[in-house]
Design a protein around this motif. Structure first.
Motif, PDB file in Angstrom:
ATOM      1  N   ALA A 160      13.242 -19.860  61.601  1.00 53.35           N
ATOM      2  CA  ALA A 160      13.406 -19.260  60.275  1.00 53.35           C
ATOM      3  C   ALA A 160      13.021 -20.257  59.187  1.00 53.35           C
ATOM      4  O   ALA A 160      12.378 -19.886  58.193  1.00 53.35           O
ATOM      5  N   SER A 161      13.366 -21.516  59.391  1.00 54.09           N
ATOM      6  CA  SER A 161      12.991 -22.556  58.443  1.00 54.09           C
ATOM      7  C   SER A 161      11.476 -22.769  58.442  1.00 54.09           C
ATOM      8  O   SER A 161      10.845 -22.849  57.388  1.00 54.09           O
ATOM      9  N   LEU A 162      10.899 -22.843  59.612  1.00 54.22           N
ATOM     10  CA  LEU A 162       9.460 -23.080  59.752  1.00 54.22           C
ATOM     11  C   LEU A 162       8.636 -21.962  59.114  1.00 54.22           C
ATOM     12  O   LEU A 162       7.664 -22.210  58.410  1.00 54.22           O
ATOM     13  N   PHE A 163       9.048 -20.709  59.338  1.00 52.57           N
ATOM     14  CA  PHE A 163       8.334 -19.561  58.769  1.00 52.57           C
ATOM     15  C   PHE A 163       8.773 -19.257  57.339  1.00 52.57           C
ATOM     16  O   PHE A 163       8.316 -18.288  56.740  1.00 52.57           O
ATOM     17  N   GLN A 164       9.697 -20.073  56.804  1.00 48.48           N
ATOM     18  CA  GLN A 164      10.225 -19.937  55.450  1.00 48.48           C
ATOM     19  C   GLN A 164      10.754 -18.526  55.173  1.00 48.48           C
ATOM     20  O   GLN A 164      10.460 -17.906  54.156  1.00 48.48           O
ATOM     21  N   LEU A 165      11.556 -18.042  56.117  1.00 54.25           N
ATOM     22  CA  LEU A 165      12.188 -16.738  55.954  1.00 54.25           C
ATOM     23  C   LEU A 165      13.419 -16.880  55.070  1.00 54.25           C
ATOM     24  O   LEU A 165      14.122 -17.889  55.116  1.00 54.25           O
ATOM     25  N   GLU A 220      25.923 -15.924  50.307  1.00 51.93           N
ATOM     26  CA  GLU A 220      24.633 -16.416  49.804  1.00 51.93           C
ATOM     27  C   GLU A 220      23.634 -15.291  49.993  1.00 51.93           C
ATOM     28  O   GLU A 220      23.450 -14.796  51.100  1.00 51.93           O
ATOM     29  N   ASP A 221      23.004 -14.867  48.896  1.00 54.05           N
ATOM     30  CA  ASP A 221      22.079 -13.739  48.961  1.00 54.05           C
ATOM     31  C   ASP A 221      20.823 -14.031  49.766  1.00 54.05           C
ATOM     32  O   ASP A 221      20.238 -13.134  50.342  1.00 54.05           O
ATOM     33  N   GLY A 222      20.418 -15.249  49.802  1.00 51.38           N
ATOM     34  CA  GLY A 222      19.252 -15.573  50.610  1.00 51.38           C
ATOM     35  C   GLY A 222      18.462 -16.728  50.035  1.00 51.38           C
ATOM     36  O   GLY A 222      18.322 -16.867  48.828  1.00 51.38           O
ATOM     37  N   GLY A 223      17.996 -17.541  50.918  1.00 52.45           N
ATOM     38  CA  GLY A 223      17.193 -18.690  50.534  1.00 52.45           C
ATOM     39  C   GLY A 223      16.556 -19.299  51.764  1.00 52.45           C
ATOM     40  O   GLY A 223      16.818 -18.890  52.889  1.00 52.45           O
ATOM     41  N   ILE A 224      15.721 -20.291  51.533  1.00 52.59           N
ATOM     42  CA  ILE A 224      15.022 -20.981  52.601  1.00 52.59           C
ATOM     43  C   ILE A 224      15.906 -22.114  53.133  1.00 52.59           C
ATOM     44  O   ILE A 224      16.520 -22.853  52.365  1.00 52.59           O
ATOM     45  N   ILE A 225      15.970 -22.240  54.442  1.00 52.20           N
ATOM     46  CA  ILE A 225      16.724 -23.334  55.064  1.00 52.20           C
ATOM     47  C   ILE A 225      15.984 -24.638  54.811  1.00 52.20           C
ATOM     48  O   ILE A 225      14.785 -24.750  55.096  1.00 52.20           O
ATOM     49  N   THR A 240      18.704 -13.102  58.788  1.00 52.52           N
ATOM     50  CA  THR A 240      17.444 -12.911  58.097  1.00 52.52           C
ATOM     51  C   THR A 240      17.128 -11.427  58.067  1.00 52.52           C
ATOM     52  O   THR A 240      17.349 -10.722  59.042  1.00 52.52           O
ATOM     53  N   ASP A 241      16.682 -10.957  56.923  1.00 54.58           N
ATOM     54  CA  ASP A 241      16.260  -9.570  56.766  1.00 54.58           C
ATOM     55  C   ASP A 241      14.746  -9.564  56.754  1.00 54.58           C
ATOM     56  O   ASP A 241      14.128 -10.270  55.964  1.00 54.58           O
ATOM     57  N   ALA A 242      14.165  -8.791  57.631  1.00 55.51           N
ATOM     58  CA  ALA A 242      12.709  -8.750  57.717  1.00 55.51           C
ATOM     59  C   ALA A 242      12.252  -7.307  57.818  1.00 55.51           C
ATOM     60  O   ALA A 242      12.905  -6.472  58.434  1.00 55.51           O
ATOM     61  N   ASP A 243      11.104  -7.031  57.228  1.00 53.05           N
ATOM     62  CA  ASP A 243      10.485  -5.716  57.331  1.00 53.05           C
ATOM     63  C   ASP A 243       9.802  -5.654  58.687  1.00 53.05           C
ATOM     64  O   ASP A 243       8.890  -6.419  58.964  1.00 53.05           O
ATOM     65  N   ALA A 244      10.251  -4.762  59.553  1.00 56.79           N
ATOM     66  CA  ALA A 244       9.730  -4.692  60.918  1.00 56.79           C
ATOM     67  C   ALA A 244       8.242  -4.343  60.940  1.00 56.79           C
ATOM     68  O   ALA A 244       7.559  -4.616  61.921  1.00 56.79           O
ATOM     69  N   ARG A 288       8.417 -10.941  62.268  1.00 59.88           N
ATOM     70  CA  ARG A 288       8.261 -11.657  63.535  1.00 59.88           C
ATOM     71  C   ARG A 288       9.586 -11.689  64.267  1.00 59.88           C
ATOM     72  O   ARG A 288      10.643 -11.814  63.661  1.00 59.88           O
ATOM     73  N   ASN A 289       9.516 -11.632  65.559  1.00 56.17           N
ATOM     74  CA  ASN A 289      10.731 -11.835  66.351  1.00 56.17           C
ATOM     75  C   ASN A 289      10.990 -13.325  66.451  1.00 56.17           C
ATOM     76  O   ASN A 289      10.109 -14.085  66.752  1.00 56.17           O
TER      77      ASN A 289
END
Length: 79
Positions: free
Chosen positions: A16-21, A38-43, A67-71, A77-78
């Protein structure tokens, strides 16, 4: 469609950190109700005991990271 995925392992957090999710942080209340703190941020940092997001260190044993992602999109990404 949005998918929320909990991140538990070092590998999942690192990916998640590498892909900056965007990662949100959740804690459970005394009544076992999950609350987003925390609403969301980069690790920015991962240790065996904590994860740093937006300059705030969260204790891994006290929090759940999601992480919330649009499938259908590139962020789906998985991990």
């Amino acid at each position: 469609m949005l998918i929320s995925k909990a991140l538990y392992t070092d590998t999942e957090l690192f990916a998640a950190s590498l892909f900056q999710l965007k990662v949100s942080v959740w804690e459970r209340t005394a009544d076992d109700i999950p609350v987003r703190v925390e609403d969301g941020g980069i690790i920015t940092k991962i240790t065996p005991f904590s994860v740093t997001i937006n300059g705030i260190r969260y204790i891994r044993s006290d929090c759940e990271f999601r992480t919330d992602a649009d499938a259908n999109g590139p962020a789906g990404r998985n991990i």
